[in-house]
Design an enzyme around this catalytic site. Sequence first.
Site, short mmCIF file in Angstrom:
data_model
loop_
_atom_site.label_atom_id
_atom_site.label_comp_id
_atom_site.label_asym_id
_atom_site.label_seq_id
_atom_site.Cartn_x
_atom_site.Cartn_y
_atom_site.Cartn_z
N GLU A 334 -40.43 -9.82 -11.15
CA GLU A 334 -40.05 -8.91 -12.42
C GLU A 334 -39.64 -10.11 -13.42
O GLU A 334 -39.69 -10.52 -14.49
CB GLU A 334 -39.76 -8.16 -12.58
CG GLU A 334 -39.81 -6.56 -11.72
CD GLU A 334 -39.87 -6.56 -10.45
OE1 GLU A 334 -39.35 -7.60 -9.63
OE2 GLU A 334 -39.88 -5.80 -9.51
N LYS A 443 -22.14 -0.35 4.08
CA LYS A 443 -21.06 -0.19 3.84
C LYS A 443 -19.80 0.31 4.64
O LYS A 443 -20.36 1.37 5.90
CB LYS A 443 -21.24 0.82 2.38
CG LYS A 443 -21.97 0.38 1.57
CD LYS A 443 -22.86 1.50 0.25
CE LYS A 443 -22.94 1.02 -0.87
NZ LYS A 443 -24.56 1.13 -0.25
#
Length: 550
Positions: A334, A443
Amino acid sequence: MNALMQSNALLISKLLEHAARHHPDVEIVSHVNAQQCERTNWRQVAQRAARLASALQARGIQPGARVATLAWNTHRHLELYYAVSGIGAVLHTVNPRLFPDQIGYIVNHAADDLLFFDLGFAPLLAQVAPHLKSVKAFVALCSRAELPALDLPGPLLSYEGLVAEAEPLAQWPELDENTASSLCYTSGTTGNPKGVLYSHRSTVLHSWAACAADGLQLRAHDSVLLAVPMFHVNAWGIPYASAMCGAKLVLPGPDLGGERLFTLMRDERCTFSLGVPTVWLGFFQHAEKLDAATRAELCLERVVVGGSAAPRAVIEKFEHLFGAYVIQAWGMTETSPLATICNLLPRHEGIPLEERFDVQVRQGRAIFGVEIAVFDAEGRRLPDGSHTPGELKVRGPWVVSAYYGQEPGASLDADGWFDTGDVALIDKDGYVQITDRSKDVIKSGGEWISSIDLENLAVGHPKVKEAAVIGAYHSKWQERPLLIVVPNEGAQLTSEEILGFMQDRVARWWMPDDVVFVDELPHTATGKLQKTRLREQFRGHRLPTDVPGG
Ligand code: AMP
């Protein structure tokens, strides 16, 4: 008041005209396959691209039409880069490492009119071709005599036949610089791939960044070994930037093995090369076996490592074995892809090597043309030097605005930022440190652990060939790091050894809770670790630290 300067369009054809005029005899070396090496130059590339362009027009390729390639890095692929875009059509470089049904999906999604392919991809094409809805003819990248017998749902032509049959285009058309020039699909670890549609303007601006001194410093002096495939984000823009500065290009074809790369670097006096970390890990498997005198035959100066985090070991080995400087670069399909590039600042002059490596393991600073910023979960912009990583966003004239088929701006937030999906820190000097893909971050008890940092550390162990870290389920901490290691061939490595190596180099609570050894790791079509597959594979993995009631 309007300025009184010329506003000539920034066109890809101008790059080629420039190279043909000012660097006509600079070589393009093309290893079509193991047996065949063609030597050409910028003059001939321009001449043959002009022939191919008129052959494409004669076959009905209109401005805006898409032309697909399934091809390695060769002179013919380079000619296609210029011929297709030069007439206002769109070059769609298809990644042959995708699964056949993904290839079918993207060729149909792009509605490609023609498909050019290397002979080595004939079996793949035979599998995919019956599912292609738009392709009107197939062109094999070979001479007429080499045309294979293939059962395809459309005419089969030879590339050399096409080039020979046409008169060269008298003049490249004057296009609007915002005309689409090429199309690349993101490999997408989940969901269908999405197309990024580059323009002539974005491509030329991006080329300047590659040539800039604080970019990749590409220049006429360089002999470039292009070890990044031309189907991966336009080979990081180097086929265009090399024409801009008149660099020599060495195109390795299908073989990116360590021995081949070393031989090409030596024989073609390469000063500059680019590739993903996996390519360099393979390169060192070979290079480390060579004696110092043989290694001294290279004149390599700079190596660009990107696509995934550059392991410190790769940076160190290039320095120690070849005296070559690794330029880490970060970007994505991108972003064309160059967005941040790791060069040094005046204050790094003369610092000890170890400290310099500390800088080089980062992804670098923004180059002019790309703005970068990091935001917290509430969308607040974090100041440079903040110790909390956040979502990295970018904007600029070679950053995507919307994916192919969407409305312009569809991929941007209200302030024009594109969310990269990467988690990063930006330090006080503006150096970016990618800590993870947002979906790969581990996490643990509400805190984030960087899988990339742990992987890089593990790869620094001399017996480790490759490593991956994923979050494994833990009943108390939600997730804890699981280290998955591929040892070097024949090496005996134990969990205690690798954990012992890591423990003084990382915060205690970041230490992996378990280590497993495997023979190989899954990779995506662009050589990245395929964490989704690893997470599936180790979904039921029971961590030894997860004791009931613990
Ligand atoms: P692609 O669009 O296939 O080129 O993938 C882009 C992604 O690759 C980025 O969003 C990053 O997650 C990763 N990537 C590229 N370069 C680097 C780098 N130097 N360090 C860490 N990750 C990188």
